[in-house]
Scaffold this motif. Sequence first.
Motif, PDB file in Angstrom:
ATOM      1  N   VAL A   1       0.846  -1.194   0.000  1.00 41.33           N
ATOM      2  CA  VAL A   1       0.000   0.000   0.000  1.00 41.33           C
ATOM      3  C   VAL A   1       0.878   1.240   0.000  1.00 41.33           C
ATOM      4  O   VAL A   1       1.820   1.347   0.807  1.00 41.33           O
ATOM      5  CB  VAL A   1      -0.940   0.014   1.220  1.00 41.33           C
ATOM      6  N   LEU A   2       0.576   2.182  -0.892  1.00 43.24           N
ATOM      7  CA  LEU A   2       1.342   3.420  -0.991  1.00 43.24           C
ATOM      8  C   LEU A   2       0.864   4.437   0.047  1.00 43.24           C
ATOM      9  O   LEU A   2      -0.215   4.296   0.636  1.00 43.24           O
ATOM     10  CB  LEU A   2       1.197   4.003  -2.399  1.00 43.24           C
ATOM     11  N   GLU A   3       1.650   5.480   0.255  1.00 44.92           N
ATOM     12  CA  GLU A   3       1.300   6.501   1.243  1.00 44.92           C
ATOM     13  C   GLU A   3      -0.008   7.206   0.916  1.00 44.92           C
ATOM     14  O   GLU A   3      -0.715   7.675   1.804  1.00 44.92           O
ATOM     15  CB  GLU A   3       2.429   7.529   1.368  1.00 44.92           C
ATOM     16  N   ASN A   4      -0.340   7.315  -0.380  1.00 48.12           N
ATOM     17  CA  ASN A   4      -1.584   7.981  -0.779  1.00 48.12           C
ATOM     18  C   ASN A   4      -2.782   7.038  -0.791  1.00 48.12           C
ATOM     19  O   ASN A   4      -3.849   7.401  -1.267  1.00 48.12           O
ATOM     20  CB  ASN A   4      -1.425   8.639  -2.149  1.00 48.12           C
ATOM     21  N   GLY A   5      -2.590   5.814  -0.275  1.00 49.37           N
ATOM     22  CA  GLY A   5      -3.682   4.840  -0.248  1.00 49.37           C
ATOM     23  C   GLY A   5      -3.809   4.035  -1.516  1.00 49.37           C
ATOM     24  O   GLY A   5      -4.738   3.238  -1.654  1.00 49.37           O
ATOM     25  N   GLY A   6      -2.874   4.216  -2.435  1.00 50.58           N
ATOM     26  CA  GLY A   6      -2.887   3.457  -3.678  1.00 50.58           C
ATOM     27  C   GLY A   6      -2.367   2.044  -3.482  1.00 50.58           C
ATOM     28  O   GLY A   6      -1.717   1.726  -2.480  1.00 50.58           O
ATOM     29  N   LEU A   7      -2.662   1.196  -4.450  1.00 49.25           N
ATOM     30  CA  LEU A   7      -2.204  -0.192  -4.420  1.00 49.25           C
ATOM     31  C   LEU A   7      -1.050  -0.361  -5.402  1.00 49.25           C
ATOM     32  O   LEU A   7      -1.165  -0.017  -6.582  1.00 49.25           O
ATOM     33  CB  LEU A   7      -3.356  -1.129  -4.808  1.00 49.25           C
ATOM     34  N   HIS A   8       0.065  -0.893  -4.903  1.00 50.51           N
ATOM     35  CA  HIS A   8       1.250  -1.140  -5.726  1.00 50.51           C
ATOM     36  C   HIS A   8       1.429  -2.647  -5.866  1.00 50.51           C
ATOM     37  O   HIS A   8       1.448  -3.386  -4.875  1.00 50.51           O
ATOM     38  CB  HIS A   8       2.491  -0.518  -5.082  1.00 50.51           C
ATOM     39  N   ILE A   9       1.540  -3.120  -7.105  1.00 52.59           N
ATOM     40  CA  ILE A   9       1.724  -4.544  -7.385  1.00 52.59           C
ATOM     41  C   ILE A   9       3.011  -4.720  -8.172  1.00 52.59           C
ATOM     42  O   ILE A   9       3.228  -4.031  -9.173  1.00 52.59           O
ATOM     43  CB  ILE A   9       0.537  -5.111  -8.188  1.00 52.59           C
ATOM     44  N   GLN A  10       3.851  -5.645  -7.729  1.00 49.51           N
ATOM     45  CA  GLN A  10       5.128  -5.896  -8.385  1.00 49.51           C
ATOM     46  C   GLN A  10       5.271  -7.391  -8.657  1.00 49.51           C
ATOM     47  O   GLN A  10       5.082  -8.211  -7.762  1.00 49.51           O
ATOM     48  CB  GLN A  10       6.282  -5.433  -7.494  1.00 49.51           C
ATOM     49  N   SER A  11       5.594  -7.744  -9.903  1.00 52.86           N
ATOM     50  CA  SER A  11       5.823  -9.149 -10.218  1.00 52.86           C
ATOM     51  C   SER A  11       7.184  -9.585  -9.702  1.00 52.86           C
ATOM     52  O   SER A  11       8.135  -8.804  -9.658  1.00 52.86           O
ATOM     53  CB  SER A  11       5.706  -9.391 -11.719  1.00 52.86           C
ATOM     54  N   LYS A  12       7.266 -10.856  -9.320  1.00 55.25           N
ATOM     55  CA  LYS A  12       8.517 -11.428  -8.802  1.00 55.25           C
ATOM     56  C   LYS A  12       8.917 -12.623  -9.670  1.00 55.25           C
ATOM     57  O   LYS A  12       9.067 -12.476 -10.864  1.00 55.25           O
ATOM     58  CB  LYS A  12       8.327 -11.814  -7.329  1.00 55.25           C
ATOM     59  N   ARG A  13       9.037 -13.790  -9.071  1.00 58.25           N
ATOM     60  CA  ARG A  13       9.469 -14.961  -9.821  1.00 58.25           C
ATOM     61  C   ARG A  13       8.458 -15.333 -10.904  1.00 58.25           C
ATOM     62  O   ARG A  13       7.250 -15.279 -10.678  1.00 58.25           O
ATOM     63  CB  ARG A  13       9.684 -16.139  -8.879  1.00 58.25           C
ATOM     64  N   GLN A  14       8.975 -15.731 -12.053  1.00 61.75           N
ATOM     65  CA  GLN A  14       8.108 -16.071 -13.174  1.00 61.75           C
ATOM     66  C   GLN A  14       8.482 -17.423 -13.763  1.00 61.75           C
ATOM     67  O   GLN A  14       9.624 -17.862 -13.679  1.00 61.75           O
ATOM     68  CB  GLN A  14       8.190 -14.988 -14.259  1.00 61.75           C
ATOM     69  N   ARG A  15       7.457 -18.058 -14.369  1.00 63.63           N
ATOM     70  CA  ARG A  15       7.660 -19.341 -15.029  1.00 63.63           C
ATOM     71  C   ARG A  15       6.897 -19.360 -16.347  1.00 63.63           C
ATOM     72  O   ARG A  15       5.811 -18.766 -16.453  1.00 63.63           O
ATOM     73  CB  ARG A  15       7.162 -20.495 -14.145  1.00 63.63           C
ATOM     74  N   ALA A  16       7.451 -20.026 -17.334  1.00 61.80           N
ATOM     75  CA  ALA A  16       6.723 -20.288 -18.568  1.00 61.80           C
ATOM     76  C   ALA A  16       5.844 -21.510 -18.334  1.00 61.80           C
ATOM     77  O   ALA A  16       6.254 -22.474 -17.672  1.00 61.80           O
ATOM     78  CB  ALA A  16       7.689 -20.548 -19.713  1.00 61.80           C
TER      79      ALA A  16
END
Length: 202
Positions: free
Chosen positions: A132-147
Amino acid sequence: MPIYSQVLGHEFKKLHPMLQQRYKHIEEKPYKGSGVMKRISGGSKWMFPLKLMGTRRKLMFPEEGTFIPFTIQHKPKIGEVGEEQVHWERVFYFNGKKRYFNALMSFDPDRGIIKDYLGEPSVMYSDLALTVLENGGLHIQSKRQRAVFGKKEIPLPRFLQGIATVVETFNDKRGVYEIHVSVQNPIMGTIFSYEGEFTNDA
């Protein structure tokens, strides 16, 4: 308990009230919104054939533009082993053409992440970390990936991954949700990105 409030825990209450409202019952009932993408860009031109192939799996598309109408829908589902899932459908309307960016998400309680299967049928998997960001926004970050090849999944080295960053906020003055998405590769740079706004459909 909704998968997004599970992964965020106590942080969920720090989301903007309108984002809490949007994500609180996401596994219980369908949601639909509509709006305009102010900008959609696709990165390197040489990726055109790959993105055109991606249209068959509702994952990528080669079109670019400004002020593109789009819709976003979430639908609750139950997986094969009984887990709660959320099907995401994002449709972009390019002069009569419908392009998709679809995904199926669920919660992994052991690792505290969202599992994200991209495309239909799925061709890519990604761990998603939510904050959660300071302005109440939602932050999504991708991590490990697979084909994904049917039931077989192969881990991807970082130089082959498309690292996604998503930021969703609510604009109180205009009464709209704002969305910014960027997918980057360490070697190729931007794979695609878009930014726009939408409102809840009645």
